[in-house]
Design an enzyme around this catalytic site. Structure first.
Site, PDB file in Angstrom:
ATOM      1  N   TYR A 142       0.828  -1.211   0.000  1.00 37.41           N
ATOM      2  CA  TYR A 142       0.000   0.000   0.000  1.00 37.41           C
ATOM      3  C   TYR A 142       0.863   1.262   0.000  1.00 37.41           C
ATOM      4  CZ  TYR A 142      -4.029  -2.977   1.159  1.00 37.41           C
ATOM      5  OH  TYR A 142      -5.011  -3.932   1.143  1.00 37.41           O
ATOM      6  N   LYS A 191       3.321 -15.471   3.110  1.00 40.29           N
ATOM      7  CA  LYS A 191       3.258 -16.266   1.879  1.00 40.29           C
ATOM      8  C   LYS A 191       4.707 -16.562   1.501  1.00 40.29           C
ATOM      9  CE  LYS A 191       0.897 -17.958  -1.669  1.00 40.29           C
ATOM     10  NZ  LYS A 191       0.077 -19.173  -1.554  1.00 40.29           N
ATOM     11  N   ASP A 223      -3.121 -18.276   2.397  1.00 43.38           N
ATOM     12  CA  ASP A 223      -4.278 -18.956   1.787  1.00 43.38           C
ATOM     13  C   ASP A 223      -4.875 -19.953   2.774  1.00 43.38           C
ATOM     14  OD1 ASP A 223      -1.772 -20.057   1.426  1.00 43.38           O
ATOM     15  OD2 ASP A 223      -2.151 -20.894  -0.551  1.00 43.38           O
ATOM     16  N   ASP A 247      -5.395  -6.619   6.007  1.00 43.78           N
ATOM     17  CA  ASP A 247      -6.585  -5.886   5.561  1.00 43.78           C
ATOM     18  C   ASP A 247      -7.671  -6.898   5.180  1.00 43.78           C
ATOM     19  OD1 ASP A 247      -8.254  -3.935   4.664  1.00 43.78           O
ATOM     20  OD2 ASP A 247      -7.075  -3.371   2.906  1.00 43.78           O
ATOM     21  N   ASP A 251     -11.126  -8.320   7.632  1.00 43.59           N
ATOM     22  CA  ASP A 251     -12.514  -8.172   7.178  1.00 43.59           C
ATOM     23  C   ASP A 251     -13.201  -9.541   7.162  1.00 43.59           C
ATOM     24  OD1 ASP A 251     -12.477  -5.458   6.898  1.00 43.59           O
ATOM     25  OD2 ASP A 251     -13.265  -5.469   4.857  1.00 43.59           O
TER      26      ASP A 251
END
Ligand code: NAD
Length: 356
Positions: A142, A191, A223, A247, A251
């Site tokens: 980001y 990851k 994942d 992020d 959620d």
């Protein structure tokens, strides 16, 4: 105690939920003899409309001069077409960066009164869900360099995802310390089988885990983490992860509780100042209708009292009031259940106030 709070109500439902949170804070001030002084600053779309930028330099200075910042939400379809450098979300990223808010704490707690609102089966949620995601907030993709350029006659977009050792170490330390205060269990999500920054992330986390031998540490690929959060969320206590993974996972985790409107969050720096906000957005679909759930913002106020102002008793008081109101069957539309009493945003605020 006297505390200066910068209030960033923002767009959409932001001003509606903030009004309820401020009433709660005022009540706490009255009850416990604290003085909370508010400075209101425009942020997001409303600031773009007034000043052409999502937050002014003066507004940013006011955030920096306060003991803490309370945020509603920013954004909405009206500003979707704004150029990237003046989009509403840009202000949030700027405040996080300027205040060096590198640690985002996002609790996911299933209130047992709302177990029916969870999309998960009863046998998965029957013992409650209580986990905390520690998300790195000022690094990664980001904030990395980005560009769109024409290559061989077509547009090619690139985002860079940089992470330095010290950035990983400081968020790791917050996570291990938080795990020590909870159930001494930490899962680090990365990851590392594919991404270079994840390999460095894992290396630093392993080094830190040697300093915290009491913490039961594990590595989980992102994942798999996304899958395990649905399959067996109670296996997790504290999860630490980088900005973008955090992020998305936070959620996902919030939905385990049935309503995004219930969840608070804290963004912390190495000092005591933080920014506190509900995890949801500006909900343009229900804005201006007095339908929003203000509890995520009210619980964010409780987090502010606990983490920035060292007012644990006051924070407990707010959390107990929210719990009592839910116990008595009051629900905003988003968490409505059969047989419950449906209330508006304003009424929900007044009910919490009544309990205090
Ligand atoms: P959203 O969180 O605003 O809404 C998603 C859904 O949840 C909607 O149906 C909404 O009505 C509902 N919802 C959210 N908060 C609620 C509440 N307190 N009470 C009841 N229902 C609630 O997400 P979105 O629709 O993807 O985004 C809308 C805008 O918000 C976009 O412009 C987005 O960029 C922005 N956004 C801002 C933030 C922030 O300010 N921190 C975070 C996420 C999205």
């Amino acid at each position: 105690m006297n505390k200066k709070i910068t209030v960033l109500s923002g767009d959409g439902i932001g001003p509606e939920i903030m009004a309820q949170a401020i009433k709660v804070l005022d009540k706490i001030g009255e009850k416990y003899g604290h003085k909370f002084e508010y400075t209101y600053v425009d942020i997001g779309g409303c600031s773009i409309d007034k000043y052409g930028v999502p937050i002014t330099d003066e507004g940013m200075e006011k955030c920096k001069a306060s003991d803490s910042v309370l945020l509603g939400a920013v954004g909405g379809p009206k500003w979707d077409g704004c150029p990237a450098n003046i989009r509403p979300e840009k202000a949030l990223l700027a405040v996080r960066k300027e205040l060096e808010l590198f640690a985002n704490l996002r609790p996911t707690k299933l209130f047992l009164q709302l177990a029916d609102a969870s999309p998960l089966k009863k046998e998965i949620t029957q013992n409650g869900i209580d986990l905390l995601i520690v998300r790195e907030l000022t690094g990664g993709v980001y904030f990395g360099p980005k560009k769109t350029e024409e290559v061989n006659g077509e547009l090619v977009a690139t985002d860079v995802m940089p992470y330095s050792e010290h950035e990983i170490e400081r968020i790791g330390r917050v996570a291990f310390e938080t795990a020590m205060k909870r159930n001494k269990k930490l899962a680090s999500v990365d990851k590392a089988n594919v991404i270079e920054t994840s390999r460095l992330w894992r290396k630093v986390m392993h080094r830190l885990s040697e300093e915290y031998p009491e913490v039961q540490y594990s590595d989980v690929l992102v994942d798999n983490a996304a899958m395990q959060l649905i399959k067996n969320p109670t296996q997790f206590d504290v999860i630490v992860t980088e900005n973008m993974f955090g992020d998305i996972l936070s959620d996902e985790a919030s939905m385990l509780t049935g309503s995004i409107g219930m969840m608070p969050s804290a963004s912390l720096s190495s000092g005591t100042r933080g920014m506190y906000e509900p995890i949801h957005g500006s909900a343009p679909d229900i804005a201006g209708k007095d339908l929003a759930n203000p509890l995520g913002t009210i619980l964010s106020v409780a987090m502010m009292l606990r983490y920035s102002f060292d007012m644990a008793k006051e924070a407990d008081d707010i959390e107990a009031a929210v719990n009592d109101v839910l116990d008595e069957g009051y629900r905003t539309a988003d968490i409505m259940q059969e047989g419950a009493k449906r209330v508006s945003c304003t009424e929900m605020g007044a009910l919490v106030l009544g309990k205090l």
